[in-house]
Design a protein around this motif. Structure first.
Motif, PDB file in Angstrom:
ATOM      1  N   SER A  71       0.815  -1.161  -0.051  1.00  0.00           N
ATOM      2  CA  SER A  71      -0.010   0.092  -0.091  1.00  0.00           C
ATOM      3  C   SER A  71       0.881   1.232   0.177  1.00  0.00           C
ATOM      4  CB  SER A  71      -0.808  -0.170   1.343  1.00  0.00           C
ATOM      5  OG  SER A  71      -0.245   0.033   2.410  1.00  0.00           O
ATOM      6  N   ARG A  72       0.278   2.643  -0.024  1.00  0.00           N
ATOM      7  CA  ARG A  72       1.047   3.819  -0.179  1.00  0.00           C
ATOM      8  C   ARG A  72       0.320   4.749   0.433  1.00  0.00           C
ATOM      9  NH1 ARG A  72       3.168   4.643  -6.130  1.00  0.00           N
ATOM     10  NH2 ARG A  72       3.623   6.520  -5.062  1.00  0.00           N
ATOM     11  N   ASP A  73       0.852   5.792   0.946  1.00  0.00           N
ATOM     12  CA  ASP A  73       0.505   6.868   1.382  1.00  0.00           C
ATOM     13  C   ASP A  73       1.007   8.167   0.787  1.00  0.00           C
ATOM     14  OD1 ASP A  73      -0.619   9.221   2.713  1.00  0.00           O
ATOM     15  OD2 ASP A  73      -0.712   8.376   4.756  1.00  0.00           O
ATOM     16  N   ASN A  74       0.492   8.767  -0.343  1.00  0.00           N
ATOM     17  CA  ASN A  74       1.215   9.677  -1.247  1.00  0.00           C
ATOM     18  C   ASN A  74       1.467  11.013  -0.586  1.00  0.00           C
ATOM     19  OD1 ASN A  74       1.572   8.039  -3.610  1.00  0.00           O
ATOM     20  ND2 ASN A  74      -0.263   8.807  -4.503  1.00  0.00           N
ATOM     21  N   ALA A  75       0.478  11.123   0.594  1.00  0.00           N
ATOM     22  CA  ALA A  75       0.631  12.480   1.500  1.00  0.00           C
ATOM     23  C   ALA A  75       1.854  12.301   2.397  1.00  0.00           C
ATOM     24  CB  ALA A  75      -0.390  12.424   2.355  1.00  0.00           C
ATOM     25  N   LYS A  76       2.291  10.937   2.726  1.00  0.00           N
ATOM     26  CA  LYS A  76       3.720  10.746   3.536  1.00  0.00           C
ATOM     27  C   LYS A  76       4.864  10.406   2.578  1.00  0.00           C
ATOM     28  CE  LYS A  76       1.028   9.781   7.634  1.00  0.00           C
ATOM     29  NZ  LYS A  76       0.800   8.713   8.795  1.00  0.00           N
ATOM     30  N   ASN A  77       4.681  10.293   1.385  1.00  0.00           N
ATOM     31  CA  ASN A  77       5.588   9.933   0.406  1.00  0.00           C
ATOM     32  C   ASN A  77       6.191   8.479   0.746  1.00  0.00           C
ATOM     33  OD1 ASN A  77       6.497  11.553  -1.830  1.00  0.00           O
ATOM     34  ND2 ASN A  77       8.270  11.980  -0.888  1.00  0.00           N
ATOM     35  N   THR A  78       5.295   7.636   1.026  1.00  0.00           N
ATOM     36  CA  THR A  78       5.785   6.442   1.742  1.00  0.00           C
ATOM     37  C   THR A  78       5.068   5.327   1.096  1.00  0.00           C
ATOM     38  OG1 THR A  78       6.322   7.664   4.027  1.00  0.00           O
ATOM     39  CG2 THR A  78       5.961   4.974   3.872  1.00  0.00           C
ATOM     40  N   VAL A  79       5.711   4.079   0.998  1.00  0.00           N
ATOM     41  CA  VAL A  79       4.995   2.838   0.606  1.00  0.00           C
ATOM     42  C   VAL A  79       5.291   1.711   1.703  1.00  0.00           C
ATOM     43  CG1 VAL A  79       7.227   1.907  -0.569  1.00  0.00           C
ATOM     44  CG2 VAL A  79       4.698   1.063  -1.170  1.00  0.00           C
ATOM     45  N   TYR A  80       4.057   0.966   1.866  1.00  0.00           N
ATOM     46  CA  TYR A  80       4.412  -0.305   2.876  1.00  0.00           C
ATOM     47  C   TYR A  80       4.140  -1.513   2.470  1.00  0.00           C
ATOM     48  CZ  TYR A  80       2.939   4.229   5.471  1.00  0.00           C
ATOM     49  OH  TYR A  80       2.641   5.580   6.055  1.00  0.00           O
ATOM     50  N   LEU A  81       4.784  -2.540   3.379  1.00  0.00           N
ATOM     51  CA  LEU A  81       4.635  -3.642   2.896  1.00  0.00           C
ATOM     52  C   LEU A  81       4.090  -4.528   4.196  1.00  0.00           C
ATOM     53  CD1 LEU A  81       4.596  -5.959   0.706  1.00  0.00           C
ATOM     54  CD2 LEU A  81       7.078  -6.478   1.491  1.00  0.00           C
ATOM     55  N   GLN A  82       2.739  -4.928   4.327  1.00  0.00           N
ATOM     56  CA  GLN A  82       2.317  -5.679   5.350  1.00  0.00           C
ATOM     57  C   GLN A  82       2.601  -7.143   5.005  1.00  0.00           C
ATOM     58  OE1 GLN A  82       0.959  -4.691   8.157  1.00  0.00           O
ATOM     59  NE2 GLN A  82       1.250  -6.755   8.839  1.00  0.00           N
ATOM     60  N   MET A  83       3.395  -8.032   5.924  1.00  0.00           N
ATOM     61  CA  MET A  83       3.531  -9.112   5.884  1.00  0.00           C
ATOM     62  C   MET A  83       3.046 -10.032   6.758  1.00  0.00           C
ATOM     63  SD  MET A  83       7.635  -8.698   4.652  1.00  0.00           S
ATOM     64  CE  MET A  83       8.283  -8.377   6.222  1.00  0.00           C
ATOM     65  N   ASN A  84       2.208 -11.061   6.410  1.00  0.00           N
ATOM     66  CA  ASN A  84       1.529 -11.972   7.417  1.00  0.00           C
ATOM     67  C   ASN A  84       1.848 -13.332   7.137  1.00  0.00           C
ATOM     68  OD1 ASN A  84       0.391  -9.562   8.387  1.00  0.00           O
ATOM     69  ND2 ASN A  84      -1.637  -9.890   7.291  1.00  0.00           N
ATOM     70  N   SER A  85       1.527 -14.286   7.981  1.00  0.00           N
ATOM     71  CA  SER A  85       2.116 -15.629   7.962  1.00  0.00           C
ATOM     72  C   SER A  85       3.443 -15.728   7.296  1.00  0.00           C
ATOM     73  CB  SER A  85       0.678 -16.235   6.757  1.00  0.00           C
ATOM     74  OG  SER A  85      -0.546 -15.996   7.435  1.00  0.00           O
ATOM     75  N   LEU A  86       4.284 -15.173   8.239  1.00  0.00           N
ATOM     76  CA  LEU A  86       5.602 -15.269   7.577  1.00  0.00           C
ATOM     77  C   LEU A  86       6.227 -16.632   7.681  1.00  0.00           C
ATOM     78  CD1 LEU A  86       6.786 -12.022   8.845  1.00  0.00           C
ATOM     79  CD2 LEU A  86       7.122 -12.527   6.579  1.00  0.00           C
ATOM     80  N   LYS A  87       7.139 -17.024   6.606  1.00  0.00           N
ATOM     81  CA  LYS A  87       7.678 -18.328   6.638  1.00  0.00           C
ATOM     82  C   LYS A  87       9.118 -17.977   6.821  1.00  0.00           C
ATOM     83  CE  LYS A  87       4.132 -19.890   3.610  1.00  0.00           C
ATOM     84  NZ  LYS A  87       3.884 -20.439   1.980  1.00  0.00           N
ATOM     85  N   PRO A  88       9.824 -18.984   7.280  1.00  0.00           N
ATOM     86  CA  PRO A  88      11.364 -19.082   7.176  1.00  0.00           C
ATOM     87  C   PRO A  88      11.795 -18.736   5.700  1.00  0.00           C
ATOM     88  CG  PRO A  88      10.687 -20.821   8.586  1.00  0.00           C
ATOM     89  CD  PRO A  88       9.452 -20.417   7.782  1.00  0.00           C
ATOM     90  N   GLU A  89      11.333 -19.180   4.794  1.00  0.00           N
ATOM     91  CA  GLU A  89      11.989 -18.741   3.454  1.00  0.00           C
ATOM     92  C   GLU A  89      11.432 -17.243   3.059  1.00  0.00           C
ATOM     93  OE1 GLU A  89       9.794 -21.401   4.227  1.00  0.00           O
ATOM     94  OE2 GLU A  89       8.174 -21.780   2.731  1.00  0.00           O
ATOM     95  N   ASP A  90      11.021 -16.725   3.750  1.00  0.00           N
ATOM     96  CA  ASP A  90      10.755 -15.294   3.409  1.00  0.00           C
ATOM     97  C   ASP A  90      12.104 -14.355   4.218  1.00  0.00           C
ATOM     98  OD1 ASP A  90       7.430 -15.431   4.399  1.00  0.00           O
ATOM     99  OD2 ASP A  90       8.213 -15.187   2.619  1.00  0.00           O
ATOM    100  N   THR A  91      12.945 -15.038   4.875  1.00  0.00           N
ATOM    101  CA  THR A  91      14.167 -14.205   5.453  1.00  0.00           C
ATOM    102  C   THR A  91      14.775 -13.716   4.184  1.00  0.00           C
ATOM    103  OG1 THR A  91      14.219 -15.821   7.231  1.00  0.00           O
ATOM    104  CG2 THR A  91      16.204 -14.806   6.639  1.00  0.00           C
TER     105      THR A  91
END
Length: 124
Positions: A71-91
């Motif tokens: 997602s992104r917030d253009n007013a804050k000049n910022t992009v986000y990445l919400q990561m759920n159900s993380l797995k060891p292979e996401d390291t």
């Protein structure tokens, strides 16, 4: 020039969640596409997710679909990445990027600005 700084990485157990942020400075990126890549030790940098300037187009790698949300917030000049159900292979080290086209943020090109990355470690 655009500077990108990622934050929010850390150590989490499998099944946990993290939210990464990427703050841009230097100029507004509200008209740029933005994305996330990751690089695990000994592996090539791989695409994770991308979002158009308006948020109307979003793409994910198959390996993270249904678990990660960009997602992104253009007013804050910022992009986000919400990561759920993380797995060891996401390291990996997670890098954000910004460019004028979706193609440039979905592939490794010289047309994008890149951040230095933030480490995500998922323990089993």
């Amino acid at each position: 020039q655009v500077q990108l700084v990622e934050s929010g990485g850390g150590l989490v157990q499998a099944g946990g969640s993290l939210r990464l942020s990427c703050a841009a400075s230097g100029r507004t990126v509200s008209s740029d596409a933005m994305g996330w890549f990751r690089q695990a030790p000994g592996k090539e940098r791989e695409f994770v997710a991308a979002i158009s300037w308006s948020g109307g187009s979003i793409y994910y790698a198959d390996s993270v679909k249904g678990r990660f949300t960009i997602s992104r917030d253009n007013a804050k000049n910022t992009v986000y990445l919400q990561m759920n159900s993380l797995k060891p292979e996401d390291t990996a080290v997670y890098h954000c990027n910004a460019a004028s086209s979706m193609f440039a943020v979905m592939h490794i090109t010289s047309d994008a600005y890149w951040g230095q990355g933030t480490q995500v470690t998922v323990s089993s």
